[in-house]
Design an enzyme around this catalytic site. Structure first.
Site, PDB file in Angstrom:
ATOM      1  N   THR A 258       0.812  -1.209   0.000  1.00 32.73           N
ATOM      2  CA  THR A 258       0.000   0.000   0.000  1.00 32.73           C
ATOM      3  C   THR A 258       0.849   1.264   0.000  1.00 32.73           C
ATOM      4  O   THR A 258       1.990   1.251   0.468  1.00 32.73           O
ATOM      5  CB  THR A 258      -0.899  -0.014   1.265  1.00 32.73           C
ATOM      6  OG1 THR A 258      -1.545   1.241   1.397  1.00 32.73           O
ATOM      7  CG2 THR A 258      -0.092  -0.260   2.540  1.00 32.73           C
ATOM      8  N   ASP A 259       0.239   2.360  -0.457  1.00 34.84           N
ATOM      9  CA  ASP A 259       0.927   3.663  -0.394  1.00 34.84           C
ATOM     10  C   ASP A 259       1.040   4.168   1.050  1.00 34.84           C
ATOM     11  O   ASP A 259       1.822   5.076   1.332  1.00 34.84           O
ATOM     12  CB  ASP A 259       0.204   4.705  -1.266  1.00 34.84           C
ATOM     13  CG  ASP A 259      -1.256   4.943  -0.892  1.00 34.84           C
ATOM     14  OD1 ASP A 259      -1.760   4.285   0.042  1.00 34.84           O
ATOM     15  OD2 ASP A 259      -1.896   5.804  -1.540  1.00 34.84           O
ATOM     16  N   GLU A 260       0.242   3.568   1.959  1.00 37.94           N
ATOM     17  CA  GLU A 260       0.228   4.081   3.341  1.00 37.94           C
ATOM     18  C   GLU A 260       1.566   3.883   4.051  1.00 37.94           C
ATOM     19  O   GLU A 260       1.814   4.527   5.076  1.00 37.94           O
ATOM     20  CB  GLU A 260      -0.904   3.424   4.146  1.00 37.94           C
ATOM     21  CG  GLU A 260      -2.267   3.715   3.552  1.00 37.94           C
ATOM     22  CD  GLU A 260      -3.421   3.572   4.539  1.00 37.94           C
ATOM     23  OE1 GLU A 260      -3.189   3.451   5.746  1.00 37.94           O
ATOM     24  OE2 GLU A 260      -4.571   3.580   4.067  1.00 37.94           O
TER      25      GLU A 260
ATOM     26  N   TYR B 146      -1.836  -0.436  11.109  1.00 36.04           N
ATOM     27  CA  TYR B 146      -1.994  -1.111   9.811  1.00 36.04           C
ATOM     28  C   TYR B 146      -0.797  -0.813   8.908  1.00 36.04           C
ATOM     29  O   TYR B 146      -0.146  -1.725   8.390  1.00 36.04           O
ATOM     30  CB  TYR B 146      -3.291  -0.671   9.123  1.00 36.04           C
ATOM     31  CG  TYR B 146      -3.319  -0.993   7.631  1.00 36.04           C
ATOM     32  CD1 TYR B 146      -3.389  -2.311   7.190  1.00 36.04           C
ATOM     33  CD2 TYR B 146      -3.242   0.031   6.672  1.00 36.04           C
ATOM     34  CE1 TYR B 146      -3.386  -2.604   5.827  1.00 36.04           C
ATOM     35  CE2 TYR B 146      -3.243  -0.254   5.322  1.00 36.04           C
ATOM     36  CZ  TYR B 146      -3.307  -1.578   4.892  1.00 36.04           C
ATOM     37  OH  TYR B 146      -3.290  -1.867   3.546  1.00 36.04           O
TER      38      TYR B 146
ATOM     39  N   LYS C  81       2.196  -3.255   7.384  1.00 34.75           N
ATOM     40  CA  LYS C  81       2.459  -3.446   5.948  1.00 34.75           C
ATOM     41  C   LYS C  81       3.909  -3.063   5.627  1.00 34.75           C
ATOM     42  O   LYS C  81       4.578  -3.718   4.821  1.00 34.75           O
ATOM     43  CB  LYS C  81       1.494  -2.620   5.099  1.00 34.75           C
ATOM     44  CG  LYS C  81       0.043  -3.081   5.125  1.00 34.75           C
ATOM     45  CD  LYS C  81      -0.192  -4.473   4.555  1.00 34.75           C
ATOM     46  CE  LYS C  81       0.020  -4.555   3.064  1.00 34.75           C
ATOM     47  NZ  LYS C  81      -0.387  -5.891   2.530  1.00 34.75           N
TER      48      LYS C  81
HETATM   49  P1  NAD Z   1      -9.722  -7.293   2.400  1.00 37.16           P
HETATM   50  O1  NAD Z   1      -9.695  -6.987   3.858  1.00 37.16           O
HETATM   51  O2  NAD Z   1     -10.942  -7.006   1.629  1.00 37.16           O
HETATM   52  O3  NAD Z   1      -9.386  -8.838   2.173  1.00 37.16           O
HETATM   53  C1  NAD Z   1      -8.377  -9.506   2.882  1.00 37.16           C
HETATM   54  C2  NAD Z   1      -8.548 -11.006   2.644  1.00 37.16           C
HETATM   55  O4  NAD Z   1      -7.470 -11.678   3.329  1.00 37.16           O
HETATM   56  C3  NAD Z   1      -9.853 -11.575   3.199  1.00 37.16           C
HETATM   57  O5  NAD Z   1     -10.414 -12.472   2.285  1.00 37.16           O
HETATM   58  C4  NAD Z   1      -9.414 -12.306   4.460  1.00 37.16           C
HETATM   59  O6  NAD Z   1     -10.264 -13.382   4.816  1.00 37.16           O
HETATM   60  C5  NAD Z   1      -8.021 -12.767   4.070  1.00 37.16           C
HETATM   61  N1  NAD Z   1      -7.164 -13.007   5.228  1.00 37.16           N
HETATM   62  C6  NAD Z   1      -6.976 -12.167   6.290  1.00 37.16           C
HETATM   63  N2  NAD Z   1      -6.128 -12.742   7.176  1.00 37.16           N
HETATM   64  C7  NAD Z   1      -5.753 -13.937   6.640  1.00 37.16           C
HETATM   65  C8  NAD Z   1      -4.879 -14.968   7.076  1.00 37.16           C
HETATM   66  N3  NAD Z   1      -4.233 -14.885   8.237  1.00 37.16           N
HETATM   67  N4  NAD Z   1      -4.725 -16.065   6.297  1.00 37.16           N
HETATM   68  C9  NAD Z   1      -5.399 -16.159   5.114  1.00 37.16           C
HETATM   69  N5  NAD Z   1      -6.243 -15.215   4.657  1.00 37.16           N
HETATM   70  C10 NAD Z   1      -6.410 -14.115   5.413  1.00 37.16           C
HETATM   71  O7  NAD Z   1      -8.453  -6.538   1.802  1.00 37.16           O
HETATM   72  P2  NAD Z   1      -8.269  -5.828   0.375  1.00 37.16           P
HETATM   73  O8  NAD Z   1      -8.791  -4.459   0.464  1.00 37.16           O
HETATM   74  O9  NAD Z   1      -8.741  -6.757  -0.666  1.00 37.16           O
HETATM   75  O10 NAD Z   1      -6.683  -5.728   0.323  1.00 37.16           O
HETATM   76  C11 NAD Z   1      -5.896  -6.799  -0.191  1.00 37.16           C
HETATM   77  C12 NAD Z   1      -4.429  -6.416  -0.101  1.00 37.16           C
HETATM   78  O11 NAD Z   1      -4.199  -5.222  -0.844  1.00 37.16           O
HETATM   79  C13 NAD Z   1      -3.958  -6.123   1.323  1.00 37.16           C
HETATM   80  O12 NAD Z   1      -2.685  -6.657   1.479  1.00 37.16           O
HETATM   81  C14 NAD Z   1      -3.942  -4.604   1.412  1.00 37.16           C
HETATM   82  O13 NAD Z   1      -2.951  -4.171   2.317  1.00 37.16           O
HETATM   83  C15 NAD Z   1      -3.572  -4.244  -0.023  1.00 37.16           C
HETATM   84  N6  NAD Z   1      -4.046  -2.931  -0.506  1.00 37.16           N
HETATM   85  C16 NAD Z   1      -5.375  -2.594  -0.377  1.00 37.16           C
HETATM   86  C17 NAD Z   1      -5.813  -1.374  -0.911  1.00 37.16           C
HETATM   87  C18 NAD Z   1      -7.267  -0.959  -0.815  1.00 37.16           C
HETATM   88  O14 NAD Z   1      -7.584   0.176  -1.168  1.00 37.16           O
HETATM   89  N7  NAD Z   1      -8.185  -1.830  -0.391  1.00 37.16           N
HETATM   90  C19 NAD Z   1      -4.907  -0.514  -1.530  1.00 37.16           C
HETATM   91  C20 NAD Z   1      -3.557  -0.899  -1.616  1.00 37.16           C
HETATM   92  C21 NAD Z   1      -3.153  -2.120  -1.119  1.00 37.16           C
HETATM   93  O1  DAU Z   2      -4.241   3.908   0.482  1.00 32.48           O
HETATM   94  C1  DAU Z   2      -4.468   2.541   0.416  1.00 32.48           C
HETATM   95  C2  DAU Z   2      -5.295   2.097   1.595  1.00 32.48           C
HETATM   96  O2  DAU Z   2      -6.630   2.547   1.362  1.00 32.48           O
HETATM   97  C3  DAU Z   2      -5.252   0.604   1.818  1.00 32.48           C
HETATM   98  O3  DAU Z   2      -3.943   0.213   2.140  1.00 32.48           O
HETATM   99  C4  DAU Z   2      -6.213   0.193   2.953  1.00 32.48           C
HETATM  100  O4  DAU Z   2      -6.247  -1.214   3.084  1.00 32.48           O
HETATM  101  C5  DAU Z   2      -7.600   0.700   2.596  1.00 32.48           C
HETATM  102  O5  DAU Z   2      -8.503   0.402   3.643  1.00 32.48           O
HETATM  103  C6  DAU Z   2      -7.581   2.212   2.345  1.00 32.48           C
HETATM  104  O6  DAU Z   2      -7.288   2.929   3.573  1.00 32.48           O
HETATM  105  P1  DAU Z   2      -8.037   4.288   3.968  1.00 32.48           P
HETATM  106  O7  DAU Z   2      -7.973   4.445   5.432  1.00 32.48           O
HETATM  107  O8  DAU Z   2      -7.580   5.411   3.121  1.00 32.48           O
HETATM  108  O9  DAU Z   2      -9.551   3.899   3.479  1.00 32.48           O
HETATM  109  P2  DAU Z   2     -10.976   4.120   4.161  1.00 32.48           P
HETATM  110  O10 DAU Z   2     -12.000   3.770   3.141  1.00 32.48           O
HETATM  111  O11 DAU Z   2     -11.074   3.510   5.510  1.00 32.48           O
HETATM  112  O12 DAU Z   2     -11.006   5.706   4.369  1.00 32.48           O
HETATM  113  C7  DAU Z   2     -10.833   6.594   3.271  1.00 32.48           C
HETATM  114  C8  DAU Z   2     -10.806   7.993   3.842  1.00 32.48           C
HETATM  115  O13 DAU Z   2     -12.128   8.329   4.316  1.00 32.48           O
HETATM  116  C9  DAU Z   2      -9.894   8.154   5.053  1.00 32.48           C
HETATM  117  O14 DAU Z   2      -9.312   9.450   5.023  1.00 32.48           O
HETATM  118  C10 DAU Z   2     -10.838   8.040   6.257  1.00 32.48           C
HETATM  119  C11 DAU Z   2     -12.125   8.616   5.718  1.00 32.48           C
HETATM  120  N1  DAU Z   2     -13.374   8.036   6.257  1.00 32.48           N
HETATM  121  C12 DAU Z   2     -13.511   6.689   6.266  1.00 32.48           C
HETATM  122  C13 DAU Z   2     -14.656   6.103   6.716  1.00 32.48           C
HETATM  123  C14 DAU Z   2     -14.808   4.601   6.751  1.00 32.48           C
HETATM  124  C15 DAU Z   2     -14.399   8.875   6.658  1.00 32.48           C
HETATM  125  O15 DAU Z   2     -14.273  10.118   6.638  1.00 32.48           O
HETATM  126  N2  DAU Z   2     -15.551   8.295   7.111  1.00 32.48           N
HETATM  127  C16 DAU Z   2     -15.725   6.948   7.187  1.00 32.48           C
HETATM  128  O16 DAU Z   2     -16.803   6.464   7.632  1.00 32.48           O
END
Ligand code: NAD
Ligand code: DAU
Length: 375
Positions: free
Chosen positions: A134-136, A160, A164
């Site tokens: 992730t970019d985080e 988190y 990562k």
């Molecule tokens: P998600 O939370 O929707 O899915 C995570 C999946 O991993 C789930 O199916 C869960 O059951 C499985 N899991 C969790 N713990 C596990 C374990 N111990 N063993 C096996 N499976 C396990 O997450 P996502 O949003 O699909 O993100 C996937 C990946 O991409 C993550 O590594 C996250 O850090 C990265 N990522 C997410 C975003 C985003 O915006 N969602 C952006 C950049 C990177």
């Molecule tokens: O940047 C990549 C990341 O994006 C991934 O690594 C994470 O797994 C993914 O969850 C996401 O993280 P964020 O914290 O940016 O996403 P989230 O949807 O939780 O929140 C987006 C923005 O909105 C953040 O600034 C928090 C804000 N927010 C979120 C929720 C859930 C609100 O203001 N209200 C809300 O109810």
């Protein structure tokens, strides 16, 4: 043909990746390992469950022996690692599972990969460990800072992102020290189908349909760089096929929005949808505000997230120049697709929101697991 092990393949991005891959490369073998936490959902992968080249294993990435067995039995040459605890708010409330899955779990996968691929020599010269990050990990940007590049310093601010960051370092170390063939991608915020409705965009869409408040943390001026999930999944394909071993690639949408503007934009699009479709007005009698064209009245300011990163932005120039990454879906089009998906899949998001999705076990899925030796 390649044999893929996809960890976290029943989560949001993992599901989109599995669907994409099985359509793009119908002859490849796809093995999913997922422990089905609250974020994993078997229904997500039901569409591919019947395919003879698809295997699902209900298990934890921390079980190194299980991972070794899967690598060996399925002659895996490519491991794509999505499995993680992914929600920042949950990491603030309880970091333990983030440390366990994101750090110890990644270490467990690396250990298994080293044993099978390097020590035992299976696919020694033809293996890949791709780590989805992730970019985080880069922390937060000021309003005038340039976007994060691959050379930006790591400065994670939440449990988190710290977990990562630690996993990225372990992946890098296994390449430098043992010669494991690794790549890493650091992506910005994704959105699209199967996004768990605790995250901002699906929460807002589904709360509008339930006439519930739309929570804005703090002043809502935090900035995120949004990318449609299909573009991320395609970028991972490019990294796997064209990326240089040992390299990291930043993937982003070049699409910075404040949270408040994103929420207002979705409200506007939802108001327009309801105004132009009488069927929706009938289908969602409880969606009072959006039926009146006033979804934005549901916006509610709430206390800010602790340690809230102010701004993320990604510079994808390396991925564009070196592996041909190009975003295809504009934010306007992606939000329309996403709203349409949630409108067409209300059984999915309603069962997720009321928790009943965790009981989803169709008979044919269970039978498939027995037939293919899955657990
Ligand atoms: P998600 O939370 O929707 O899915 C995570 C999946 O991993 C789930 O199916 C869960 O059951 C499985 N899991 C969790 N713990 C596990 C374990 N111990 N063993 C096996 N499976 C396990 O997450 P996502 O949003 O699909 O993100 C996937 C990946 O991409 C993550 O590594 C996250 O850090 C990265 N990522 C997410 C975003 C985003 O915006 N969602 C952006 C950049 C990177
Ligand atoms: O940047 C990549 C990341 O994006 C991934 O690594 C994470 O797994 C993914 O969850 C996401 O993280 P964020 O914290 O940016 O996403 P989230 O949807 O939780 O929140 C987006 C923005 O909105 C953040 O600034 C928090 C804000 N927010 C979120 C929720 C859930 C609100 O203001 N209200 C809300 O109810």
């Amino acid at each position: 043909m390649i044999n893929l092990l996809v960890t976290g393949g029943a989560g949001f991005i993992g599901t989109n990746f599995v669907h994409y891959w099985m359509e793009a490369y119908p002859n490849d073998k796809v093995v999913v390992l997922d422990t089905l936490t609250y974020a994993g959902n078997r229904a997500n992968i039901a569409l591919v469950a019947d395919k003879p080249n698809f295997y699902f294993y209900h298990g934890n990435i921390c079980e190194t022996g299980l991972v070794e067995r899967l690598l060996q039995e399925h002659k895996i040459d490519t491991l794509v690692h999505f499995a993680a605890e992914s929600h920042v708010d949950r990491s603030i409330a309880g970091p333990d599972t983030f440390i366990e899955t994101n750090i110890v779990g990644t270490y467990s996968l690396l250990k298994a990969a080293k044993k099978i691929w390097l020590d035992d020599g299976l696919n020694q010269n033809r293996h890949r460990f791709h780590h989805v990050s992730t970019d985080e990990v880069f922390g937060t940007l000021g309003p005038n800072d340039p976007p994060f590049s691959e050379g930006s310093s790591y400065a994670p601010n939440s449990p988190y992102s710290a977990s990562k960051a630690a996993s990225d370092h372990l992946v890098r170390a296994y390449h430098q020290t043992y010669g494991l063939n690794v790549t890493i991608s650091n992506c910005s915020n994704n959105y699209g189908p199967y996004h768990f409705p605790e995250k901002l965009i699906p929460l807002v869409i589904t709360n509008i349909l339930q006439n519930r408040p739309l929570p804005i943390y703090g002043d809502g001026q935090q900035i995120r760089d949004w990318l449609y999930v299909a573009d991320h999944v395609h970028a991972i394909d490019l990294v796997i096929k064209k990326g240089q071993i040992g390299e990291c690639y930043n993937i982003g949408g070049n699409n910075q929005w404040s949270n408040l503007d994103v929420v207002k934009f979705i409200c506007q699009r939802m108001n327009e949808k309801f105004a132009s479709d009488a069927h929706l007005v009938e289908k969602y009698p409880q969606a009072k505000k959006v039926r009146l064209g006033q979804a934005q009245d549901l916006i509610a300011y709430v206390s800010d997230r602790a340690g809230h990163d102010r701004r993320y932005a990604i510079d994808s120039i390396k991925a564009m120049c070196q592996i041909g990454f190009k975003q295809k879906v504009t934010f306007e089009a992606g939000i329309q697709k996403t709203i349409n998906w949630y409108l067409s899949n209300d059984t999915w998001w309603k069962s997720v929101k009321d928790g009943s999705y965790q009981e989803w076990t169709p008979a044919q899925f269970e039978a498939k697991q027995v037939n293919n030796g899955g657990r």
